[in-house]
Design a protein around this motif. Sequence first.
Motif, short mmCIF file in Angstrom:
data_model
loop_
_atom_site.label_atom_id
_atom_site.label_comp_id
_atom_site.label_asym_id
_atom_site.label_seq_id
_atom_site.Cartn_x
_atom_site.Cartn_y
_atom_site.Cartn_z
N MET A 184 -9.01 13.29 -14.38
CA MET A 184 -9.10 11.94 -13.85
C MET A 184 -7.75 11.50 -13.27
N ARG A 185 -6.68 11.83 -13.98
CA ARG A 185 -5.35 11.46 -13.50
C ARG A 185 -5.00 12.20 -12.21
N GLY A 205 -4.61 8.15 0.52
CA GLY A 205 -4.64 6.76 0.99
C GLY A 205 -3.32 6.34 1.60
N VAL A 206 -2.21 6.70 0.94
CA VAL A 206 -0.88 6.35 1.45
C VAL A 206 -0.62 7.04 2.79
N ALA A 228 2.38 2.20 -3.25
CA ALA A 228 1.50 2.78 -4.26
C ALA A 228 1.88 4.22 -4.59
N PHE A 245 -2.88 7.88 5.02
CA PHE A 245 -3.68 7.14 6.02
C PHE A 245 -2.97 5.86 6.46
N VAL A 246 -2.47 5.11 5.48
CA VAL A 246 -1.79 3.85 5.80
C VAL A 246 -0.50 4.14 6.58
N LEU A 272 -6.17 10.74 -4.67
CA LEU A 272 -6.73 9.64 -3.87
C LEU A 272 -5.61 8.74 -3.35
N ILE A 273 -4.67 8.39 -4.23
CA ILE A 273 -3.57 7.51 -3.82
C ILE A 273 -2.73 8.18 -2.73
N ASN A 281 4.54 5.20 -5.60
CA ASN A 281 5.35 5.14 -6.82
C ASN A 281 4.54 5.58 -8.05
N MET A 282 3.25 5.20 -8.06
CA MET A 282 2.41 5.56 -9.21
C MET A 282 2.28 7.05 -9.37
N LEU A 314 0.83 -1.20 0.00
CA LEU A 314 0.00 0.00 0.00
C LEU A 314 0.87 1.26 0.00
N LEU A 363 -7.16 13.36 -10.04
CA LEU A 363 -8.00 12.79 -8.98
C LEU A 363 -7.39 11.47 -8.48
N GLY A 364 -6.97 10.63 -9.41
CA GLY A 364 -6.34 9.36 -9.05
C GLY A 364 -5.11 9.58 -8.18
N MET A 365 -4.27 10.54 -8.59
CA MET A 365 -3.05 10.83 -7.84
C MET A 365 -3.38 11.32 -6.43
#
Lengths: 120, 131
Positions: A101-102, A112-113, A80, A115-116, A108-109, A82-83, A77, A104-106
């Motif tokens: 979209m890209r 998320g990272v 991630a 949080f983890v 979110l990741i 890296n993306m 996790l 937004l994706g970045m």
Amino acid sequence: MSSIAILIWVINVTLDTVGHVALKFAAVTDSEESTELARWKYMLGSLPLWLGIVCFCLEFVVWLAFLSVLSLSQGVLLGAINMVSIVIAGRLVFKEKLDRMRLLGMALITVGVVFVGIYA
Amino acid sequence: MKRTQFYIFGFSALMLCDTLTQISFKLASNHGGEFAMQLAWFLSIFSQPWIYGAVLGYLGSFVAWMTLLKHAPVGPAFAASHLEVVLVLIVSAVYFGDRLAPMQIVGALLIVLGIVCLSFSEAEHEKDEVH
């Protein structure tokens, strides 16, 4: 996360990003070889391909070290991120598009990272 | 081979190789204990078989990846291939008994959603480009 885990994580992101950019570089500058074999022969003589290979060999050891201080699920996790860095590198080096979209994706990741990572 | 078939086959091969690699990595690093910049750590890692499972998975991923890169831009192709995270999380929970904190599960969902977004953006760009 311990400071050693954070250090290993940063080294890993750097190696992964440089490695992927180098491989993409090798893959797109193959001068339109006609067969797949000719393409591989050409690529095996290119400096970026070998830079990519060196980065990934180093990352191999760095990733082992990373998983020795964290569980596998937390490791993948956190990896991630890296993306995100690769999409940024794709934008900077290859002028790849950064649409909503890209972005937004970045975002979110990244969240998320975080949080983890905070609870790791 | 048609483009769709090429992508499905390529991404599946990549996902399976990546998952094999991650599981092998974890099993190998379990052998060495916590990382130390010492010869003993490296020796204990490289003297057991799982590390070679990781090498094998790595090589498989490399060939699949270089073949895919010929046609896909580096950022989003990377993202689409990284839905392997889901497979790895399932294996970690079932096989290794990993447990995540509630906020980490939220984080994991956000990450997977983010990967899906990057993959959608990839599909959009694929339509725009002339091949």
